[in-house]
Motif scaffolding. Sequence first.
Motif, mmCIF file in Angstrom:
data_model
loop_
_atom_site.group_PDB
_atom_site.id
_atom_site.type_symbol
_atom_site.label_atom_id
_atom_site.label_comp_id
_atom_site.label_asym_id
_atom_site.label_seq_id
_atom_site.Cartn_x
_atom_site.Cartn_y
_atom_site.Cartn_z
ATOM 1 N N UNK A 75 20.144 -12.609 65.756
ATOM 2 C CA UNK A 75 21.150 -13.074 64.792
ATOM 3 C C UNK A 75 20.571 -14.082 63.806
ATOM 4 N N UNK A 76 19.418 -13.725 63.226
ATOM 5 C CA UNK A 76 18.795 -14.582 62.222
ATOM 6 C C UNK A 76 18.482 -13.762 60.972
ATOM 7 N N UNK A 77 18.300 -14.469 59.861
ATOM 8 C CA UNK A 77 17.720 -13.853 58.682
ATOM 9 C C UNK A 77 16.212 -13.771 58.911
ATOM 10 N N UNK A 78 15.656 -12.600 58.655
ATOM 11 C CA UNK A 78 14.234 -12.382 58.916
ATOM 12 C C UNK A 78 13.564 -11.791 57.676
ATOM 13 N N UNK A 79 12.633 -12.572 57.125
ATOM 14 C CA UNK A 79 11.744 -12.035 56.097
ATOM 15 C C UNK A 79 10.559 -11.463 56.862
ATOM 16 N N UNK A 80 10.444 -10.129 56.848
ATOM 17 C CA UNK A 80 9.456 -9.470 57.694
ATOM 18 C C UNK A 80 8.055 -9.464 57.143
ATOM 19 N N UNK A 81 7.725 -10.406 56.219
ATOM 20 C CA UNK A 81 6.419 -10.388 55.606
ATOM 21 C C UNK A 81 6.266 -9.110 54.803
ATOM 22 N N UNK A 82 5.023 -8.645 54.636
ATOM 23 C CA UNK A 82 4.838 -7.397 53.899
ATOM 24 C C UNK A 82 3.965 -6.435 54.698
ATOM 25 N N UNK A 83 4.056 -5.168 54.318
ATOM 26 C CA UNK A 83 3.306 -4.099 54.960
ATOM 27 C C UNK A 83 2.913 -3.085 53.891
ATOM 28 N N UNK A 84 2.074 -2.138 54.270
ATOM 29 C CA UNK A 84 1.689 -1.074 53.342
ATOM 30 C C UNK A 84 2.782 -0.010 53.378
ATOM 31 N N UNK A 85 3.498 0.112 52.280
ATOM 32 C CA UNK A 85 4.561 1.114 52.176
ATOM 33 C C UNK A 85 4.017 2.377 51.514
ATOM 34 N N UNK A 86 4.313 3.529 52.095
ATOM 35 C CA UNK A 86 3.987 4.806 51.474
ATOM 36 C C UNK A 86 5.258 5.409 50.878
ATOM 37 N N UNK A 87 5.179 5.742 49.602
ATOM 38 C CA UNK A 87 6.287 6.403 48.916
ATOM 39 C C UNK A 87 5.682 7.541 48.093
ATOM 40 N N UNK A 88 5.762 8.751 48.619
ATOM 41 C CA UNK A 88 5.097 9.872 47.974
ATOM 42 C C UNK A 88 3.592 9.693 48.033
ATOM 43 N N UNK A 89 2.951 9.769 46.875
ATOM 44 C CA UNK A 89 1.503 9.593 46.815
ATOM 45 C C UNK A 89 1.089 8.144 46.578
ATOM 46 N N UNK A 90 2.059 7.260 46.429
ATOM 47 C CA UNK A 90 1.760 5.868 46.095
ATOM 48 C C UNK A 90 1.870 4.962 47.317
#
Length: 256
Positions: A75-90
């Motif tokens: 029950x907290x707000x969580x900024x999950x940092x960042x990760x490598x997102x794949x969206x199509x070829x990008x």
Amino acid sequence: MNVAAVQLPAENAPEENRDRAVERVRDAAERGADLAVLPEMWPVGYFAFDAYDDAAEPVPGSTTDRLAALADELSIHLHGGSLVERDGDDLYNTSVLFDPNGELLATYRKIHLFGYDSEEATRLTPGDEICAVETDLGTLGLTTCYDLRFPTLYRELVDAGVEILLVTSAWPRERLDHWHLFTRTRAVENQSLLVAANLTGSIDGVDLGGESVVVDPWGVERANAGTDARTVLAEVALDEVRETRESFPALADRQL
């Protein structure tokens, strides 16, 4: 409210990193955190560029699903940092924010990709939208590491109503003086609270700086994690932002 900057070691060990991040966020919540912030690219350690393609996943995906469940559980707000997102070829350097019910409130694709002594700018695609999101804690603005060097981004966020600036980062130790300069300056010039979580340790020959910080609207560091892998908490209040802006109306006095 209590805010936590979760400082993780830079390692290219995604499954172990996920377990470690969950454990550390759970500990932050047990210590009273209302908001926890994770570092940049913590699943692969940022500078492990050759691992990006294998580590890439969609958003939502397995990592964000686990973070969403964690935010809901605690029950907290969580900024999950960042990760490598794949969206199509990008591929993107994408940070994520969850509410206490585990809902994905916002995603931010890093706009300013780092090209100096880094392969990020050649391997990833830059984002093109700022991210300001209203929450029960106040209006939060999501930014990532190298963004700190571009003050116009932060001014756009403030113009969009942001009161608390969140920074997920993998800032190198050799430029740690700049880290403190920019985190304090962005807080002061925008009269905002700022929570910045950085990686620590070493990966692929690069030493990360650590020293995750919580900075108040006057530029005072209310917490500093030092160089070890640890979590720091600070008690802050949204009224600090509003009172600072009212008593010292630098933002209101802008002419340009």
